[in-house]
Design a protein around this motif. Structure first.
Motif, mmCIF file in Angstrom:
data_model
loop_
_atom_site.group_PDB
_atom_site.id
_atom_site.type_symbol
_atom_site.label_atom_id
_atom_site.label_comp_id
_atom_site.label_asym_id
_atom_site.label_seq_id
_atom_site.Cartn_x
_atom_site.Cartn_y
_atom_site.Cartn_z
ATOM 1 N N ALA A 207 -29.599 30.405 -37.473
ATOM 2 C CA ALA A 207 -29.413 29.424 -38.543
ATOM 3 C C ALA A 207 -28.011 28.825 -38.627
ATOM 4 O O ALA A 207 -27.885 27.630 -38.904
ATOM 5 C CB ALA A 207 -29.801 30.051 -39.884
ATOM 6 N N PRO A 208 -26.931 29.595 -38.436
ATOM 7 C CA PRO A 208 -25.596 28.995 -38.573
ATOM 8 C C PRO A 208 -25.338 27.824 -37.625
ATOM 9 O O PRO A 208 -24.466 26.989 -37.898
ATOM 10 C CB PRO A 208 -24.651 30.163 -38.276
ATOM 11 C CG PRO A 208 -25.420 31.379 -38.670
ATOM 12 C CD PRO A 208 -26.824 31.071 -38.265
ATOM 13 N N VAL A 209 -26.082 27.737 -36.520
ATOM 14 C CA VAL A 209 -25.877 26.665 -35.557
ATOM 15 C C VAL A 209 -26.575 25.372 -36.004
ATOM 16 O O VAL A 209 -26.135 24.275 -35.672
ATOM 17 C CB VAL A 209 -26.402 27.092 -34.166
ATOM 18 C CG1 VAL A 209 -26.250 25.974 -33.139
ATOM 19 C CG2 VAL A 209 -25.691 28.351 -33.692
ATOM 20 N N ILE A 210 -27.639 25.508 -36.778
ATOM 21 C CA ILE A 210 -28.479 24.365 -37.158
ATOM 22 C C ILE A 210 -28.020 23.802 -38.503
ATOM 23 O O ILE A 210 -27.868 24.532 -39.479
ATOM 24 C CB ILE A 210 -29.957 24.783 -37.249
ATOM 25 C CG1 ILE A 210 -30.414 25.424 -35.932
ATOM 26 C CG2 ILE A 210 -30.830 23.593 -37.622
ATOM 27 C CD1 ILE A 210 -30.374 24.506 -34.737
ATOM 28 N N ASP A 211 -27.830 22.486 -38.554
ATOM 29 C CA ASP A 211 -27.391 21.838 -39.791
ATOM 30 C C ASP A 211 -28.544 21.275 -40.608
ATOM 31 O O ASP A 211 -28.496 21.283 -41.841
ATOM 32 C CB ASP A 211 -26.400 20.717 -39.475
ATOM 33 C CG ASP A 211 -25.123 21.248 -38.847
ATOM 34 O OD1 ASP A 211 -24.358 21.912 -39.565
ATOM 35 O OD2 ASP A 211 -24.912 21.026 -37.641
ATOM 36 N N MET A 212 -29.568 20.742 -39.926
ATOM 37 C CA MET A 212 -30.712 20.150 -40.621
ATOM 38 C C MET A 212 -32.007 20.489 -39.901
ATOM 39 O O MET A 212 -32.039 20.565 -38.663
ATOM 40 C CB MET A 212 -30.591 18.619 -40.682
ATOM 41 C CG MET A 212 -29.607 18.078 -41.684
ATOM 42 S SD MET A 212 -29.675 16.249 -41.682
ATOM 43 C CE MET A 212 -28.741 15.898 -43.174
ATOM 44 N N VAL A 213 -33.060 20.666 -40.684
ATOM 45 C CA VAL A 213 -34.402 20.873 -40.136
ATOM 46 C C VAL A 213 -35.316 19.794 -40.703
ATOM 47 O O VAL A 213 -35.431 19.640 -41.922
ATOM 48 C CB VAL A 213 -34.956 22.269 -40.508
ATOM 49 C CG1 VAL A 213 -36.415 22.391 -40.076
ATOM 50 C CG2 VAL A 213 -34.122 23.372 -39.864
ATOM 51 N N TYR A 214 -35.941 19.059 -39.804
ATOM 52 C CA TYR A 214 -36.931 18.058 -40.214
ATOM 53 C C TYR A 214 -38.297 18.511 -39.709
ATOM 54 O O TYR A 214 -38.449 18.821 -38.522
ATOM 55 C CB TYR A 214 -36.592 16.682 -39.633
ATOM 56 C CG TYR A 214 -37.713 15.685 -39.801
ATOM 57 C CD1 TYR A 214 -37.949 15.084 -41.036
ATOM 58 C CD2 TYR A 214 -38.562 15.376 -38.742
ATOM 59 C CE1 TYR A 214 -39.001 14.188 -41.199
ATOM 60 C CE2 TYR A 214 -39.606 14.482 -38.891
ATOM 61 C CZ TYR A 214 -39.818 13.897 -40.125
ATOM 62 O OH TYR A 214 -40.866 13.016 -40.288
ATOM 63 N N VAL A 215 -39.283 18.529 -40.592
ATOM 64 C CA VAL A 215 -40.623 18.980 -40.224
ATOM 65 C C VAL A 215 -41.477 17.781 -39.839
ATOM 66 O O VAL A 215 -41.686 16.867 -40.640
ATOM 67 C CB VAL A 215 -41.286 19.749 -41.379
ATOM 68 C CG1 VAL A 215 -42.657 20.288 -40.923
ATOM 69 C CG2 VAL A 215 -40.398 20.904 -41.846
ATOM 70 N N ARG A 216 -41.948 17.800 -38.619
ATOM 71 C CA ARG A 216 -42.770 16.702 -38.097
ATOM 72 C C ARG A 216 -44.043 16.549 -38.926
ATOM 73 O O ARG A 216 -44.704 17.538 -39.259
ATOM 74 C CB ARG A 216 -43.112 16.988 -36.634
ATOM 75 C CG ARG A 216 -44.001 15.943 -35.973
ATOM 76 C CD ARG A 216 -44.216 16.248 -34.500
ATOM 77 N NE ARG A 216 -43.012 16.009 -33.716
ATOM 78 C CZ ARG A 216 -42.994 15.975 -32.377
ATOM 79 N NH1 ARG A 216 -44.111 16.177 -31.701
ATOM 80 N NH2 ARG A 216 -41.872 15.754 -31.721
ATOM 81 N N ILE A 217 -44.394 15.303 -39.248
ATOM 82 C CA ILE A 217 -45.593 15.073 -40.050
ATOM 83 C C ILE A 217 -46.735 14.483 -39.221
ATOM 84 O O ILE A 217 -47.828 14.249 -39.735
ATOM 85 C CB ILE A 217 -45.296 14.149 -41.251
ATOM 86 C CG1 ILE A 217 -44.772 12.783 -40.789
ATOM 87 C CG2 ILE A 217 -44.301 14.810 -42.184
ATOM 88 C CD1 ILE A 217 -44.537 11.806 -41.909
ATOM 89 N N GLY A 218 -46.470 14.235 -37.956
ATOM 90 C CA GLY A 218 -47.548 13.819 -37.063
ATOM 91 C C GLY A 218 -47.777 12.330 -36.995
ATOM 92 O O GLY A 218 -48.878 11.879 -36.671
ATOM 93 N N GLU A 219 -46.756 11.546 -37.298
ATOM 94 C CA GLU A 219 -46.899 10.101 -37.188
ATOM 95 C C GLU A 219 -47.050 9.690 -35.723
ATOM 96 O O GLU A 219 -46.406 10.237 -34.847
ATOM 97 C CB GLU A 219 -45.681 9.388 -37.786
ATOM 98 C CG GLU A 219 -45.594 9.484 -39.300
ATOM 99 C CD GLU A 219 -44.434 8.684 -39.844
ATOM 100 O OE1 GLU A 219 -43.523 8.359 -39.062
ATOM 101 O OE2 GLU A 219 -44.431 8.397 -41.045
ATOM 102 N N LYS A 220 -47.902 8.700 -35.506
ATOM 103 C CA LYS A 220 -48.097 8.190 -34.147
ATOM 104 C C LYS A 220 -46.965 7.244 -33.801
ATOM 105 O O LYS A 220 -46.664 6.316 -34.551
ATOM 106 C CB LYS A 220 -49.437 7.466 -34.050
ATOM 107 C CG LYS A 220 -49.798 7.045 -32.622
ATOM 108 C CD LYS A 220 -51.169 6.407 -32.579
ATOM 109 C CE LYS A 220 -51.526 5.985 -31.156
ATOM 110 N NZ LYS A 220 -52.873 5.352 -31.104
ATOM 111 N N LYS A 221 -46.330 7.457 -32.660
ATOM 112 C CA LYS A 221 -45.217 6.595 -32.267
ATOM 113 C C LYS A 221 -45.740 5.307 -31.649
ATOM 114 O O LYS A 221 -46.767 5.306 -30.959
ATOM 115 C CB LYS A 221 -44.298 7.321 -31.286
ATOM 116 C CG LYS A 221 -44.926 7.680 -29.951
ATOM 117 C CD LYS A 221 -43.944 8.409 -29.080
ATOM 118 C CE LYS A 221 -44.489 8.682 -27.685
ATOM 119 N NZ LYS A 221 -45.603 9.613 -27.676
ATOM 120 N N PRO A 222 -45.063 4.188 -31.881
ATOM 121 C CA PRO A 222 -45.505 2.917 -31.297
ATOM 122 C C PRO A 222 -45.199 2.870 -29.800
ATOM 123 O O PRO A 222 -44.262 3.497 -29.326
ATOM 124 C CB PRO A 222 -44.660 1.884 -32.047
ATOM 125 C CG PRO A 222 -43.426 2.627 -32.444
ATOM 126 C CD PRO A 222 -43.868 4.053 -32.712
#
Length: 238
Positions: A207-222
């Motif tokens: 954890a000390p190395v990681i600044d932010m966590v974003y949880v993928r919501i499964g959006e389809k990329k264009p």
């Protein structure tokens, strides 16, 4: 313990034009696709990218290259992305080719605070141009300088709310060492669990190395415009 889980808006606040960004992926796979979509939407440009490859036009860093958002790229090869090739030959993308082992070691040195590494790889080739050479026990070595970034953008299987990260199988790829060589580290993950649910022996990046966590919501990329045109041409010829 404070949660490091953030929204996309909070992630995108960290990106600015002209930053040096490490993209932890494997030739377009294992990439933080949703954050890259956000970067495209925000209009981030003039990126100095560090990645194992130029990705593919419809995957990973390749999507940013396809949209001419990348100014320079330090990489091991670009063969899977014709957009990167074309931009390089047109003088629109500055490319530094780095042997893959040297690539990993330079980033490791950046994360460890070392001044560089010595390697015989590249002696007698274009790789040695402009670099310092040393002779040790009668053998020549190149001094390869460390690589660091403003942001490391990595992709992992899961994280807990504190920011401990776990990869799955080959998902660690370049993600595992790039996280240590940047001033700020953002992880996009598929799954979020509570602190303590990832055991101590399962933590790949603490954890000390990681600044932010974003949880993928499964959006389809264009699809990249290049891929859209190729797809339309292929379908029209059926």
């Amino acid at each position: 313990m404070k949660s490091k889980v953030v929204t996309m808006d909070e992630v995108l606040d960290k990106f600015q034009d002209g930053q040096t960004i490490m993209f932890g992926d494997w030739h377009g796979e294992l990439t933080a696709e949703e954050i890259i979509s956000g970067m495209l939407d925000k209009g981030i440009k003039d990126i100095h990218a560090i990645a194992v490859s130029g990705g593919m036009p419809d995957q990973g860093l390749g999507r940013l290259i396809c949209e001419h958002r990348v100014k320079s790229l330090a990489t091991t090869h670009i063969g899977l992305n014709p957009a990167a090739r074309d931009q390089m030959f047109a003088g629109e993308l500055e490319v530094e080719f780095v042997p893959q082992g040297t690539f990993a070691e330079r980033i490791r040195c950046g994360g460890a605070g070392l001044g560089g590494c010595l390697t015989p790889t590249g002696i007698g080739t274009d790789i040695e141009k402009g670099k310092q050479k040393l002779t040790i026990n009668g053998r020549e070595y190149l001094l390869e300088l460390p690589m660091r970034a403003d942001i490391a953008l990595i992709k992992a299987w899961r994280a807990d709310t504190a920011g401990n990260i776990q990869f799955r199988l080959t998902g660690r790829a370049t993600n595992s060492y790039m996280a240590f060589a940047a001033d700020f580290v953002i992880a996009e993950v598929e799954e979020l669990v509570q602190t303590g649910e990832i055991g101590p022996d399962e933590v790949d990046i603490a954890a000390p190395v990681i600044d932010m966590v974003y949880v993928r919501i499964g959006e389809k990329k264009p699809l990249c415009p290049m891929w859209q045109r190729a797809k339309a041409k292929a379908e029209g010829g059926r």
